[in-house]
Design an enzyme around this catalytic site. Structure first.
Site, PDB file in Angstrom:
ATOM      1  N   GLN A   1      11.493  -5.458  10.773  1.00 10.59           N
ATOM      2  CA  GLN A   1      10.167  -6.044  10.542  1.00 10.59           C
ATOM      3  C   GLN A   1       9.129  -5.227  11.306  1.00 10.59           C
ATOM      4  O   GLN A   1       9.153  -5.179  12.530  1.00 10.59           O
ATOM      5  CB  GLN A   1      10.123  -7.512  11.001  1.00 10.59           C
ATOM      6  CG  GLN A   1       8.774  -8.170  10.703  1.00 10.59           C
ATOM      7  CD  GLN A   1       8.718  -9.654  11.104  1.00 10.59           C
ATOM      8  OE1 GLN A   1       9.578 -10.138  11.846  1.00 10.59           O
ATOM      9  NE2 GLN A   1       7.704 -10.351  10.628  1.00 10.59           N
ATOM     10  N   VAL A   2       8.242  -4.578  10.568  1.00  4.71           N
ATOM     11  CA  VAL A   2       7.216  -3.737  11.194  1.00  4.71           C
ATOM     12  C   VAL A   2       5.959  -4.574  11.447  1.00  4.71           C
ATOM     13  O   VAL A   2       5.374  -4.529  12.521  1.00  4.71           O
ATOM     14  CB  VAL A   2       6.891  -2.514  10.304  1.00  4.71           C
ATOM     15  CG1 VAL A   2       5.723  -1.733  10.860  1.00  4.71           C
ATOM     16  CG2 VAL A   2       8.124  -1.623  10.174  1.00  4.71           C
TER      17      VAL A   2
ATOM     18  N   HIS B   1       6.524 -12.097   5.736  1.00  8.09           N
ATOM     19  CA  HIS B   1       6.236 -11.613   4.382  1.00  8.09           C
ATOM     20  C   HIS B   1       7.521 -11.390   3.605  1.00  8.09           C
ATOM     21  O   HIS B   1       8.550 -11.039   4.176  1.00  8.09           O
ATOM     22  CB  HIS B   1       5.402 -10.332   4.410  1.00  8.09           C
ATOM     23  CG  HIS B   1       5.978  -9.223   5.236  1.00  8.09           C
ATOM     24  ND1 HIS B   1       5.876  -9.198   6.606  1.00  8.09           N
ATOM     25  CD2 HIS B   1       6.665  -8.107   4.888  1.00  8.09           C
ATOM     26  CE1 HIS B   1       6.467  -8.107   7.074  1.00  8.09           C
ATOM     27  NE2 HIS B   1       6.970  -7.426   6.044  1.00  8.09           N
ATOM     28  N   PHE B   2       7.414 -11.582   2.315  1.00  2.29           N
ATOM     29  CA  PHE B   2       8.504 -11.286   1.385  1.00  2.29           C
ATOM     30  C   PHE B   2       8.114 -10.060   0.568  1.00  2.29           C
ATOM     31  O   PHE B   2       7.009  -9.996   0.048  1.00  2.29           O
ATOM     32  CB  PHE B   2       8.740 -12.462   0.419  1.00  2.29           C
ATOM     33  CG  PHE B   2       9.422 -13.636   1.071  1.00  2.29           C
ATOM     34  CD1 PHE B   2       8.699 -14.555   1.814  1.00  2.29           C
ATOM     35  CD2 PHE B   2      10.787 -13.823   0.929  1.00  2.29           C
ATOM     36  CE1 PHE B   2       9.321 -15.633   2.423  1.00  2.29           C
ATOM     37  CE2 PHE B   2      11.421 -14.900   1.535  1.00  2.29           C
ATOM     38  CZ  PHE B   2      10.691 -15.802   2.277  1.00  2.29           C
ATOM     39  N   HIS B   3       9.056  -9.118   0.462  1.00  5.30           N
ATOM     40  CA  HIS B   3       8.868  -7.984  -0.439  1.00  5.30           C
ATOM     41  C   HIS B   3       9.534  -8.316  -1.774  1.00  5.30           C
ATOM     42  O   HIS B   3      10.652  -8.845  -1.786  1.00  5.30           O
ATOM     43  CB  HIS B   3       9.605  -6.741   0.074  1.00  5.30           C
ATOM     44  CG  HIS B   3       9.112  -6.182   1.363  1.00  5.30           C
ATOM     45  ND1 HIS B   3       8.303  -5.072   1.424  1.00  5.30           N
ATOM     46  CD2 HIS B   3       9.340  -6.545   2.654  1.00  5.30           C
ATOM     47  CE1 HIS B   3       8.053  -4.774   2.700  1.00  5.30           C
ATOM     48  NE2 HIS B   3       8.669  -5.654   3.469  1.00  5.30           N
TER      49      HIS B   3
ATOM     50  N   ILE C   1       0.822  -1.220   0.000  1.00  5.29           N
ATOM     51  CA  ILE C   1       0.000   0.000   0.000  1.00  5.29           C
ATOM     52  C   ILE C   1       0.860   1.275   0.000  1.00  5.29           C
ATOM     53  O   ILE C   1       0.408   2.338  -0.421  1.00  5.29           O
ATOM     54  CB  ILE C   1      -0.983  -0.042   1.198  1.00  5.29           C
ATOM     55  CG1 ILE C   1      -2.216   0.798   0.930  1.00  5.29           C
ATOM     56  CG2 ILE C   1      -0.318   0.353   2.495  1.00  5.29           C
ATOM     57  CD1 ILE C   1      -3.354   0.542   1.908  1.00  5.29           C
TER      58      ILE C   1
HETATM   59  P1  AMP Z   1       7.948  -4.611   6.908  1.00  2.00           P
HETATM   60  O1  AMP Z   1       8.556  -3.273   7.216  1.00  2.00           O
HETATM   61  O2  AMP Z   1       8.921  -5.553   6.249  1.00  2.00           O
HETATM   62  O3  AMP Z   1       7.253  -5.222   8.087  1.00  2.00           O
HETATM   63  O4  AMP Z   1       6.883  -4.322   5.790  1.00  2.00           O
HETATM   64  C1  AMP Z   1       5.535  -4.126   6.003  1.00  2.00           C
HETATM   65  C2  AMP Z   1       4.981  -3.616   4.691  1.00  2.00           C
HETATM   66  O5  AMP Z   1       3.577  -3.747   4.721  1.00  2.00           O
HETATM   67  C3  AMP Z   1       5.293  -2.144   4.404  1.00  2.00           C
HETATM   68  O6  AMP Z   1       5.997  -2.026   3.176  1.00  2.00           O
HETATM   69  C4  AMP Z   1       3.911  -1.502   4.335  1.00  2.00           C
HETATM   70  O7  AMP Z   1       3.825  -0.487   3.361  1.00  2.00           O
HETATM   71  C5  AMP Z   1       3.015  -2.681   3.992  1.00  2.00           C
HETATM   72  N1  AMP Z   1       1.635  -2.560   4.419  1.00  2.00           N
HETATM   73  C6  AMP Z   1       1.165  -2.170   5.613  1.00  2.00           C
HETATM   74  N2  AMP Z   1      -0.182  -2.200   5.635  1.00  2.00           N
HETATM   75  C7  AMP Z   1      -0.586  -2.625   4.413  1.00  2.00           C
HETATM   76  C8  AMP Z   1      -1.857  -2.856   3.796  1.00  2.00           C
HETATM   77  N3  AMP Z   1      -2.995  -2.677   4.455  1.00  2.00           N
HETATM   78  N4  AMP Z   1      -1.865  -3.289   2.521  1.00  2.00           N
HETATM   79  C9  AMP Z   1      -0.732  -3.474   1.835  1.00  2.00           C
HETATM   80  N5  AMP Z   1       0.493  -3.276   2.355  1.00  2.00           N
HETATM   81  C10 AMP Z   1       0.573  -2.852   3.631  1.00  2.00           C
END
Ligand code: AMP
Ligand code: ZN
Length: 137
Positions: free
Chosen positions: A94-95, A100-102, A31
């Site tokens: 990790q937030v 998850h994989f980016h 997002i």
């Molecule tokens: P991380 O920092 O690796 O935990 O990545 C979490 C990712 O989730 C971030 O890139 C956010 O932009 C993404 N994210 C958070 N909420 C959503 C959502 N509702 N839909 C799609 N992506 C999201």
């Protein structure tokens, strides 16, 4: 994991821009993308980190990561490469605590920066860590 946002997305309780879905896996667009086409691939079941995912489930998940990367390379305008990033625990960035994989599309000279300063290590230190780690593999 009632409060987990990715669990809610997996269950369809929160909308997402879906790319792929099967019984166990969901891929959708980030997002807040680092670049157009920035995608996320998750197991639908809640696992905190890569180490929590049962070994047998990794192959299928990585196949989808590879497929999404292929789609990114065919579709995103001007794309020249991609990063696969997967962070484990807050200390690693990790937030969202759901594995998850980016997949992040890259272009030569784009402003994204995942580089780190190269450190130095003595051969002795490398050997010490390798010996300890080999015992755990
Ligand atoms: P991380 O920092 O690796 O935990 O990545 C979490 C990712 O989730 C971030 O890139 C956010 O932009 C993404 N994210 C958070 N909420 C959503 C959502 N509702 N839909 C799609 N992506 C999201
Ligand atoms: Zn979750």
């Amino acid at each position: 994991m009632d409060e987990c946002i990715f669990c809610k997305i997996a269950k369809g309780e929160i909308p997402s821009t879906k790319l792929y879905e099967d019984e166990k896996i969901l891929a959708f667009l980030d997002i807040n993308p680092a670049a157009k086409g920035h995608s996320l691939i998750i197991p639908k079941k809640h696992y905190h980190t890569l180490l929590d995912l049962p070994h047998e489930e990794l192959k299928e998940l990585m196949e989808i990561v590879q497929k999404v990367a292929g789609a990114v390379m065919s579709v995103v305008e001007g794309v020249q490469g991609f990063n696969v990033i997967q962070s484990n625990q807050e200390a690693a960035g990790q937030v969202i605590p759901h594995l998850h994989f980016h997949v992040i599309p890259r272009k030569q000279g784009d402003s994204l920066n995942f580089a780190w300063e190269q450190g130095k290590a003595e051969k002795e230190e490398l050997e010490k860590y390798a010996e300890l780690m080999r015992k755990r593999l």
